[in-house]
Design a protein around this motif. Sequence first.
Motif, mmCIF file in Angstrom:
data_model
loop_
_atom_site.group_PDB
_atom_site.id
_atom_site.type_symbol
_atom_site.label_atom_id
_atom_site.label_comp_id
_atom_site.label_asym_id
_atom_site.label_seq_id
_atom_site.Cartn_x
_atom_site.Cartn_y
_atom_site.Cartn_z
ATOM 1 N N ALA A 100 0.824 -1.210 0.000
ATOM 2 C CA ALA A 100 0.000 0.000 0.000
ATOM 3 C C ALA A 100 0.857 1.258 0.000
ATOM 4 O O ALA A 100 0.413 2.314 -0.484
ATOM 5 C CB ALA A 100 -0.928 -0.002 1.209
ATOM 6 N N ARG A 101 2.069 1.172 0.501
ATOM 7 C CA ARG A 101 2.972 2.333 0.550
ATOM 8 C C ARG A 101 4.030 2.273 -0.539
ATOM 9 O O ARG A 101 4.917 3.121 -0.590
ATOM 10 C CB ARG A 101 3.673 2.382 1.912
ATOM 11 C CG ARG A 101 2.761 2.648 3.092
ATOM 12 C CD ARG A 101 2.452 4.111 3.242
ATOM 13 N NE ARG A 101 3.682 4.892 3.439
ATOM 14 C CZ ARG A 101 3.710 6.225 3.478
ATOM 15 N NH1 ARG A 101 2.591 6.898 3.320
ATOM 16 N NH2 ARG A 101 4.854 6.864 3.655
ATOM 17 N N ASP A 102 3.956 1.269 -1.434
ATOM 18 C CA ASP A 102 4.946 1.081 -2.498
ATOM 19 C C ASP A 102 6.347 0.937 -1.913
ATOM 20 O O ASP A 102 7.307 1.588 -2.331
ATOM 21 C CB ASP A 102 4.891 2.241 -3.499
ATOM 22 C CG ASP A 102 5.740 1.954 -4.748
ATOM 23 O OD1 ASP A 102 5.999 0.760 -5.029
ATOM 24 O OD2 ASP A 102 6.182 2.927 -5.402
ATOM 25 N N VAL A 103 6.466 0.092 -0.884
ATOM 26 C CA VAL A 103 7.741 -0.163 -0.209
ATOM 27 C C VAL A 103 8.130 -1.614 -0.424
ATOM 28 O O VAL A 103 7.281 -2.525 -0.329
ATOM 29 C CB VAL A 103 7.643 0.142 1.306
ATOM 30 C CG1 VAL A 103 8.898 -0.306 2.034
ATOM 31 C CG2 VAL A 103 7.410 1.630 1.527
ATOM 32 N N ASP A 104 9.394 -1.843 -0.728
ATOM 33 C CA ASP A 104 9.917 -3.195 -0.929
ATOM 34 C C ASP A 104 10.272 -3.784 0.448
ATOM 35 O O ASP A 104 11.242 -3.359 1.077
ATOM 36 C CB ASP A 104 11.149 -3.146 -1.830
ATOM 37 C CG ASP A 104 11.732 -4.532 -2.094
ATOM 38 O OD1 ASP A 104 11.067 -5.525 -1.745
ATOM 39 O OD2 ASP A 104 12.855 -4.623 -2.632
ATOM 40 N N LEU A 105 9.482 -4.746 0.912
ATOM 41 C CA LEU A 105 9.705 -5.373 2.218
ATOM 42 C C LEU A 105 10.393 -6.713 2.022
ATOM 43 O O LEU A 105 9.858 -7.597 1.326
ATOM 44 C CB LEU A 105 8.367 -5.569 2.947
ATOM 45 C CG LEU A 105 8.432 -6.276 4.298
ATOM 46 C CD1 LEU A 105 9.265 -5.489 5.302
ATOM 47 C CD2 LEU A 105 7.018 -6.507 4.850
ATOM 48 N N GLY A 106 11.580 -6.872 2.605
ATOM 49 C CA GLY A 106 12.338 -8.108 2.480
ATOM 50 C C GLY A 106 12.567 -8.770 3.822
ATOM 51 O O GLY A 106 12.460 -8.128 4.881
ATOM 52 N N PHE A 107 12.885 -10.060 3.793
ATOM 53 C CA PHE A 107 13.092 -10.830 5.017
ATOM 54 C C PHE A 107 14.403 -11.606 4.921
ATOM 55 O O PHE A 107 14.690 -12.232 3.887
ATOM 56 C CB PHE A 107 11.933 -11.803 5.257
ATOM 57 C CG PHE A 107 10.617 -11.136 5.496
ATOM 58 C CD1 PHE A 107 10.218 -10.803 6.773
ATOM 59 C CD2 PHE A 107 9.779 -10.814 4.434
ATOM 60 C CE1 PHE A 107 9.002 -10.190 6.998
ATOM 61 C CE2 PHE A 107 8.563 -10.193 4.648
ATOM 62 C CZ PHE A 107 8.172 -9.876 5.934
ATOM 63 N N GLU A 108 15.198 -11.547 5.986
ATOM 64 C CA GLU A 108 16.402 -12.371 6.131
ATOM 65 C C GLU A 108 16.283 -13.058 7.482
ATOM 66 O O GLU A 108 16.761 -12.557 8.505
ATOM 67 C CB GLU A 108 17.661 -11.504 6.057
ATOM 68 C CG GLU A 108 17.835 -10.787 4.726
ATOM 69 C CD GLU A 108 19.044 -9.855 4.715
ATOM 70 O OE1 GLU A 108 19.816 -9.881 5.712
ATOM 71 O OE2 GLU A 108 19.207 -9.109 3.733
ATOM 72 N N LEU A 109 15.617 -14.200 7.495
ATOM 73 C CA LEU A 109 15.215 -14.835 8.750
ATOM 74 C C LEU A 109 16.019 -16.100 9.006
ATOM 75 O O LEU A 109 16.085 -16.991 8.145
ATOM 76 C CB LEU A 109 13.716 -15.148 8.720
ATOM 77 C CG LEU A 109 12.779 -13.973 8.408
ATOM 78 C CD1 LEU A 109 11.331 -14.436 8.386
ATOM 79 C CD2 LEU A 109 12.968 -12.867 9.440
ATOM 80 N N GLU A 110 16.603 -16.168 10.182
ATOM 81 C CA GLU A 110 17.289 -17.354 10.675
ATOM 82 C C GLU A 110 16.692 -17.715 12.036
ATOM 83 O O GLU A 110 16.227 -16.840 12.772
ATOM 84 C CB GLU A 110 18.792 -17.104 10.829
ATOM 85 C CG GLU A 110 19.516 -16.834 9.525
ATOM 86 C CD GLU A 110 19.557 -18.064 8.622
ATOM 87 O OE1 GLU A 110 19.452 -19.192 9.166
ATOM 88 O OE2 GLU A 110 19.675 -17.893 7.397
ATOM 89 N N PRO A 111 16.665 -19.008 12.391
ATOM 90 C CA PRO A 111 16.068 -19.401 13.671
ATOM 91 C C PRO A 111 16.792 -18.742 14.856
ATOM 92 O O PRO A 111 18.013 -18.622 14.865
ATOM 93 C CB PRO A 111 16.243 -20.920 13.695
ATOM 94 C CG PRO A 111 16.434 -21.307 12.264
ATOM 95 C CD PRO A 111 17.137 -20.166 11.607
ATOM 96 N N ALA A 112 16.018 -18.322 15.815
ATOM 97 C CA ALA A 112 16.571 -17.739 17.049
ATOM 98 C C ALA A 112 15.500 -17.841 18.126
ATOM 99 O O ALA A 112 14.473 -17.169 18.047
ATOM 100 C CB ALA A 112 16.982 -16.286 16.834
ATOM 101 N N THR A 113 15.728 -18.696 19.116
ATOM 102 C CA THR A 113 14.746 -18.931 20.172
ATOM 103 C C THR A 113 15.115 -18.135 21.415
ATOM 104 O O THR A 113 16.271 -18.142 21.846
ATOM 105 C CB THR A 113 14.670 -20.429 20.513
ATOM 106 O OG1 THR A 113 14.315 -21.161 19.331
ATOM 107 C CG2 THR A 113 13.618 -20.685 21.592
ATOM 108 N N VAL A 114 14.109 -17.468 21.984
ATOM 109 C CA VAL A 114 14.306 -16.688 23.205
ATOM 110 C C VAL A 114 13.193 -17.033 24.186
ATOM 111 O O VAL A 114 12.169 -17.612 23.815
ATOM 112 C CB VAL A 114 14.299 -15.172 22.916
ATOM 113 C CG1 VAL A 114 15.428 -14.799 21.983
ATOM 114 C CG2 VAL A 114 12.967 -14.720 22.360
ATOM 115 N N GLN A 115 13.419 -16.677 25.453
ATOM 116 C CA GLN A 115 12.394 -16.803 26.476
ATOM 117 C C GLN A 115 11.620 -15.490 26.550
ATOM 118 O O GLN A 115 12.199 -14.437 26.785
ATOM 119 C CB GLN A 115 13.032 -17.093 27.831
ATOM 120 C CG GLN A 115 13.450 -18.532 28.033
ATOM 121 C CD GLN A 115 12.261 -19.420 28.368
ATOM 122 O OE1 GLN A 115 11.410 -19.070 29.169
ATOM 123 N NE2 GLN A 115 12.215 -20.578 27.729
ATOM 124 N N GLY A 116 10.300 -15.548 26.331
ATOM 125 C CA GLY A 116 9.547 -14.313 26.377
ATOM 126 C C GLY A 116 8.062 -14.518 26.177
ATOM 127 O O GLY A 116 7.560 -15.646 26.050
#
Length: 449
Positions: free
Chosen positions: A324-340
């Motif tokens: 909707a804002r004409d923005v290029d959204l990218g993801f660089e995701l690696e596993p990372a587990t936290v307590q929360g």
Amino acid sequence: MAARSLRAHLLRMLLPPIAALLLLGALVAYFPSIEPATAAYDQGLIDVGLSLGTYIRTGGNNYWLELPAAVDQVLRRDSYDAVFYQVLGPAGEVIAGDQGLPRPPTDAEGITTYDTVYNGQSIRAVAVPAQCGGAACRVLVAETTVKRKRLARDILFSTLLPEMLIAIATVIIVWFGVKRGLGPLARLSEEIKARSPGDLRPIDAAGTPEETRPLVAALNGLLGEVAQASRNQQRFLANAAHQLRTPLAGLQAHTELALAKPLPEPVRAELQQVHEATTRTARLANQLLALARAEPGARGNAADVNLKTLAEGEADQWVHQALARDVDLGFELEPATVQGDAFLLREALANLVHNSIEYSQHGGHVTVRTGRRDALAFVEVEDDGPGIPPAERERVLERFYRVPGTAGTGSGLGLAIVREIVSGHGANIVITDGAGNKGCRVAITFPHG
């Protein structure tokens, strides 16, 4: 009132009386010891005076001392002190001995002991009566006080040394005794400090000293009241969420349906303003509820949360916002587990992504990253928008603060919510420039665990 240390207060109360008692004990031991020694030295002088009296000779009205030279040498030989003597006739005239030897302060009969000064030296003297035929003579014997002072010093040291050792041992015992006695309070303090803000369980009073149980009972009463207030707040949040979100969502849907129909341009403009205001109000309500939930005492129980899975679950919604804002959204995701708390972490990440998309220019880029860096789990959002000046990076974390001149319709709550959530998870938030010193990068780094 100034804060006072309980340990210091106890030591101030205990140590001065103990020190006073030890000093009194030293004095009580010193004086009874010095008096017999002084009396023994005086008796030695008296014995010398009596012996000298036996060497007085008389003839008519004449009196003289018939003292062999060897006896005189023996009399005056002393390893520490100089010995003086003087023999006085019946009329007080000097018969023999050292001239100028001070006489007793009184003319009392019998043996007299006194302290005086002779040739600039302190001396101890005795006056002993002696028979001179049918008359009464007097013998003065004196000596300097070197060995007496030395004896007094030796007795003092022999008395004070044990007392000093006892004093040092007493201080050590009192110090560690007070420390050990205050141990239960220290353990209670550590137990309370180790608790999370949301841990409102009563403190176990078993094993605590009798004196601390009223304090523990008072703390448990306070914790109970805080827990009840937290439950009331949770019920309020649930009711408020329902009462606010439902009508706002309905109003937003009705305005969208109305805008989809053919309308006169002035009406459409007014309705568009209503729709935008409703959208902002709905987001503000959600942010206020999220901020309230992020407050200490209102957080849920911690559980294992995979940051990659969390981001993937919200990716579809974020992509629609970016399109909707004409923005290029990218993801660089690696596993990372936290307590929360998954809800709060999702809210924090959503606020970061929303801010980056909201303030990016058309055609801009936003990247969401998760993973581990230096063995620590992290999540960060980077954009190539206008960025945040270094001088403003601390202030933008405050509630309702916006950088002057910033475009958009934000309320200044997004980053404040993120900071509350990050603080509640023991994590760290850092705002820096993006790649190539353009835009902004907000990174959240979690502790080990």
